[in-house]
Design a protein around this motif. Structure first.
Motif, PDB file in Angstrom:
ATOM      1  N   ASP A 125       0.664  -1.234  -0.026  1.00  0.00           N
ATOM      2  CA  ASP A 125      -0.011   0.178  -0.201  1.00  0.00           C
ATOM      3  C   ASP A 125       0.806   1.202   0.202  1.00  0.00           C
ATOM      4  O   ASP A 125       0.617   2.246  -0.413  1.00  0.00           O
ATOM      5  N   GLY A 126       2.233   1.229   0.660  1.00  0.00           N
ATOM      6  CA  GLY A 126       2.940   2.309   0.665  1.00  0.00           C
ATOM      7  C   GLY A 126       3.448   2.644  -0.886  1.00  0.00           C
ATOM      8  O   GLY A 126       3.562   3.706  -1.178  1.00  0.00           O
ATOM      9  N   THR A 128       2.149   1.594  -3.914  1.00  0.00           N
ATOM     10  CA  THR A 128       1.316   1.849  -4.701  1.00  0.00           C
ATOM     11  C   THR A 128       0.169   3.156  -4.265  1.00  0.00           C
ATOM     12  O   THR A 128      -0.609   3.473  -4.951  1.00  0.00           O
ATOM     13  N   GLN A 129       0.683   3.662  -2.730  1.00  0.00           N
ATOM     14  CA  GLN A 129       0.033   4.905  -2.680  1.00  0.00           C
ATOM     15  C   GLN A 129      -1.665   4.655  -2.312  1.00  0.00           C
ATOM     16  O   GLN A 129      -2.578   5.397  -2.943  1.00  0.00           O
ATOM     17  N   ASN A 130      -1.831   3.522  -1.599  1.00  0.00           N
ATOM     18  CA  ASN A 130      -3.394   3.133  -1.693  1.00  0.00           C
ATOM     19  C   ASN A 130      -3.946   3.641  -0.332  1.00  0.00           C
ATOM     20  O   ASN A 130      -3.523   3.232   0.699  1.00  0.00           O
ATOM     21  N   PRO A 131      -4.848   4.581  -0.492  1.00  0.00           N
ATOM     22  CA  PRO A 131      -5.557   5.352   0.754  1.00  0.00           C
ATOM     23  C   PRO A 131      -6.673   4.346   1.383  1.00  0.00           C
ATOM     24  O   PRO A 131      -7.190   4.800   2.296  1.00  0.00           O
ATOM     25  N   ALA A 155      -5.986   2.911  -5.509  1.00  0.00           N
ATOM     26  CA  ALA A 155      -4.494   3.072  -5.414  1.00  0.00           C
ATOM     27  C   ALA A 155      -3.920   3.703  -6.918  1.00  0.00           C
ATOM     28  O   ALA A 155      -4.853   4.286  -7.463  1.00  0.00           O
ATOM     29  N   THR A 157      -2.937   6.839  -7.099  1.00  0.00           N
ATOM     30  CA  THR A 157      -3.639   7.882  -7.303  1.00  0.00           C
ATOM     31  C   THR A 157      -2.829   9.061  -8.194  1.00  0.00           C
ATOM     32  O   THR A 157      -3.685  10.065  -8.874  1.00  0.00           O
ATOM     33  N   GLU A 172       7.110  11.284  -2.421  1.00  0.00           N
ATOM     34  CA  GLU A 172       6.257  11.734  -1.372  1.00  0.00           C
ATOM     35  C   GLU A 172       6.050  10.395  -0.365  1.00  0.00           C
ATOM     36  O   GLU A 172       5.745   9.439  -0.714  1.00  0.00           O
ATOM     37  N   THR A 174       4.733   8.473   2.784  1.00  0.00           N
ATOM     38  CA  THR A 174       3.015   7.634   2.932  1.00  0.00           C
ATOM     39  C   THR A 174       2.644   8.122   4.242  1.00  0.00           C
ATOM     40  O   THR A 174       3.411   7.709   5.464  1.00  0.00           O
ATOM     41  N   ARG A 239       9.580   5.040  -6.481  1.00  0.00           N
ATOM     42  CA  ARG A 239       9.123   4.923  -5.059  1.00  0.00           C
ATOM     43  C   ARG A 239      10.177   3.571  -4.642  1.00  0.00           C
ATOM     44  O   ARG A 239      10.133   3.235  -3.329  1.00  0.00           O
ATOM     45  N   PHE A 246       8.433   5.300   1.673  1.00  0.00           N
ATOM     46  CA  PHE A 246       7.007   4.821   2.420  1.00  0.00           C
ATOM     47  C   PHE A 246       7.597   4.050   3.612  1.00  0.00           C
ATOM     48  O   PHE A 246       6.765   3.353   4.261  1.00  0.00           O
TER      49      PHE A 246
END
Length: 248
Positions: A125-126, A128-131, A155, A157, A172, A174, A239, A246
């Protein structure tokens, strides 16, 4: 690339923000994620890419298939809203094998999950930036005694803001404060090197190759599928590179 099956019947609309529907095909039951839903085709791209990476990390995800939805496909649910959604989704969609009998995990089951599994989910999740894996909605199902990951359409995003990305955007950090396993994020430091060794440039390439050209073209009509894959690859690879943004 996933196999393509034709939808022979739509059974019902399922609960979920992505407006999934349960469909019959010649290969059995699938949960269909439709191109006509509010998130559109980018959500289908995210579902495929994140699931492919999850598999490389050893996380259980449902079998994926492409689903061809013909106009006037018979449906058992005569709801007008569903009829409109199906009309907007004629063509190629994404299917996830229906995990019959799967149930949402109870809080105590989530707390009892092993560190290794929790760390893999956090790392995925970190990256793939999954919120969208919170305590309120962990997007996990218990099936045959194991936790399975579902619903990754939110994800990646960054694919909604290509024009505003900078060189620093992929770096960025996480924020795991709302993640269902956020209180255990310190585990990432222990497992980071092991997981990173599984995700190299070739792994990301293969994950993106699983996305049909037509999805990429629909999501970015002015860009070739090949160039779109390069953009996704470049972002994700930045990333993955150490020090990973992340990892707390």
């Amino acid at each position: 690339m996933p196999t393509t099956f034709s939808v022979t019947q739509v059974r019902a609309r399922l609960v979920g923000s992505s407006s999934p529907v349960l469909v019959e095909t010649e290969a059995g039951l699938f949960v269909a994620k439709l191109r006509g839903a509010a998130q559109g085709v980018p959500a289908l791209i995210a579902e495929i890419v994140v699931a492919e990476i999850a598999g490389w990390l050893g996380l259980p995800v449902a079998e994926r298939a492409l689903l061809w939805l013909a106009r006037d496909t018979p449906t058992l649910d005569k709801n007008d809203e569903l009829a409109q959604l199906l009309e907007f989704s004629v063509g190629l969609n994404l299917g996830l094998r229906y995990l019959e009998g799967a149930v949402s995990p109870r809080p105590k089951q989530l707390e009892a999950l092993e560190d290794d599994f929790v760390a893999r989910v956090l790392w995925l999740d970190g990256l793939t930036q999954n919120p969208d894996r919170t305590a309120r909605n962990p997007n996990l199902l218990m099936w045959h005694g194991r936790p399975w990951l579902i619903d990754h359409g939110a994800a990646l995003t960054f694919q909604y803001t290509w024009a505003h990305l900078t060189e620093q955007s992929p770096r960025e950090p996480t924020d795991f404060s709302t993640h269902v396993f956020g209180t255990r994020a310190a585990l990432l430091a222990r497992y980071d090197a092991e997981f990173a060794a599984r995700i190299d440039k070739r792994t990301l390439t293969r994950a993106l190759e699983a996305v049909p050209d037509t999805f990429l073209t629909d999501a970015a009509p002015d860009t070739t599928p090949e160039y779109s894959r390069l953009l996704y690859h470049a972002f994700l690879w930045k990333r993955v590179r150490a020090p990973r943004p992340f990892i707390p």
